[in-house]
Design a protein around this motif. Sequence first.
Motif, short mmCIF file in Angstrom:
data_model
loop_
_atom_site.label_atom_id
_atom_site.label_comp_id
_atom_site.label_asym_id
_atom_site.label_seq_id
_atom_site.Cartn_x
_atom_site.Cartn_y
_atom_site.Cartn_z
N ARG A 8 0.84 -1.19 0.00
CA ARG A 8 0.00 0.00 0.00
C ARG A 8 0.88 1.25 0.00
O ARG A 8 1.95 1.26 0.61
CB ARG A 8 -0.92 0.02 1.22
N PRO A 9 0.43 2.31 -0.65
CA PRO A 9 1.25 3.52 -0.72
C PRO A 9 1.38 4.23 0.63
O PRO A 9 0.42 4.35 1.37
CB PRO A 9 0.49 4.42 -1.70
N TYR A 10 2.59 4.66 0.89
CA TYR A 10 2.89 5.55 2.00
C TYR A 10 4.11 6.34 1.57
O TYR A 10 5.21 5.79 1.47
CB TYR A 10 3.17 4.78 3.29
N ARG A 11 3.90 7.60 1.27
CA ARG A 11 5.00 8.44 0.80
C ARG A 11 5.68 9.07 2.01
O ARG A 11 5.03 9.76 2.78
CB ARG A 11 4.48 9.50 -0.17
N LEU A 12 6.95 8.82 2.16
CA LEU A 12 7.68 9.39 3.29
C LEU A 12 7.68 10.91 3.24
O LEU A 12 7.71 11.57 4.27
CB LEU A 12 9.13 8.89 3.30
N ASN A 13 7.62 11.46 2.03
CA ASN A 13 7.67 12.91 1.84
C ASN A 13 6.62 13.34 0.83
O ASN A 13 6.95 13.62 -0.32
CB ASN A 13 9.06 13.30 1.35
N PRO A 14 5.35 13.41 1.23
CA PRO A 14 4.31 13.74 0.26
C PRO A 14 4.44 15.14 -0.32
O PRO A 14 3.89 15.42 -1.39
CB PRO A 14 3.02 13.57 1.05
N SER A 15 5.18 16.02 0.34
CA SER A 15 5.34 17.37 -0.19
C SER A 15 6.62 17.53 -1.02
O SER A 15 6.95 18.64 -1.44
CB SER A 15 5.34 18.39 0.95
N MET A 16 7.30 16.41 -1.30
CA MET A 16 8.51 16.46 -2.12
C MET A 16 8.15 17.02 -3.50
O MET A 16 7.17 16.59 -4.11
CB MET A 16 9.09 15.05 -2.26
N PRO A 17 8.94 17.96 -4.02
CA PRO A 17 8.68 18.46 -5.38
C PRO A 17 8.67 17.30 -6.38
O PRO A 17 9.36 16.29 -6.18
CB PRO A 17 9.86 19.40 -5.65
N ALA A 18 7.92 17.45 -7.44
CA ALA A 18 7.80 16.39 -8.46
C ALA A 18 9.16 15.94 -8.98
O ALA A 18 9.36 14.76 -9.27
CB ALA A 18 6.92 16.87 -9.61
N GLU A 19 10.11 16.85 -9.09
CA GLU A 19 11.44 16.51 -9.61
C GLU A 19 12.37 15.96 -8.52
O GLU A 19 13.52 15.63 -8.80
CB GLU A 19 12.08 17.73 -10.28
N GLY A 20 11.87 15.85 -7.29
CA GLY A 20 12.71 15.40 -6.20
C GLY A 20 13.67 16.50 -5.79
O GLY A 20 13.47 17.67 -6.11
N MET A 21 14.70 16.12 -5.04
CA MET A 21 15.71 17.09 -4.66
C MET A 21 17.05 16.41 -4.42
O MET A 21 17.10 15.18 -4.28
CB MET A 21 15.27 17.89 -3.43
N ASP A 22 18.08 17.18 -4.38
CA ASP A 22 19.41 16.66 -4.11
C ASP A 22 19.39 15.86 -2.81
O ASP A 22 18.89 16.34 -1.79
CB ASP A 22 20.40 17.82 -4.02
N ARG A 23 19.90 14.64 -2.83
CA ARG A 23 19.84 13.74 -1.66
C ARG A 23 20.59 14.32 -0.47
O ARG A 23 20.10 14.27 0.66
CB ARG A 23 20.41 12.37 -2.05
#
Length: 177
Positions: A8-23
């Motif tokens: 089942r889906p569980y996003r650790l960071n639901p507000s993460m920008p669509a392009e992600g970010m530098d790790r």
Amino acid sequence: MPIEIAWRPYRLNPSMPAEGMDRKLYVTSKFGEGPRVDAMYSLMTRVGAELGLEFAWDKIERAPNTLLAHRLVRLAERAGLADTMVERLFSAYFRDGVDLGDADALAALAGEVGIDPADAARFLAGDEDCAAVVAADGAARRHVDGVPYYVFDRRFSLAGAQDSEAFLPVFDAVRAA
């Protein structure tokens, strides 16, 4: 009693920008830097090695927005390949440093587990299952207090990484119920 696994889906960071970010920027903003973070990575690497899991932290350049990956798991589930897809996603990210927010990379991974990559690319380019993933993620946020999160018989749960012995009382409770 048969055991059925449902991802089942569980996003650790639901507000993460669509392009992600530098790790590195993400880790620093979430956990800080220095000995605490180094100890966290060392512990995960050591425990993972004991279990036969490889973590290549230096290969991970992006902290991804995982909405597309969660949608891909739903597509794989319809083909009876959810377990295989999830395992491939985990190894692609943690061992190979694949950006799980990249639709092309996800389509290629789908091809590796038996889903036509062109079909996967078309699916990911659309918005099918977006609302379902977001809704399931939102529902989980009302109950989940750690990941991974296991639910047994829709009544019993266990949160966080656990030793195998931690599951035994839960199995006993399910059997007794």
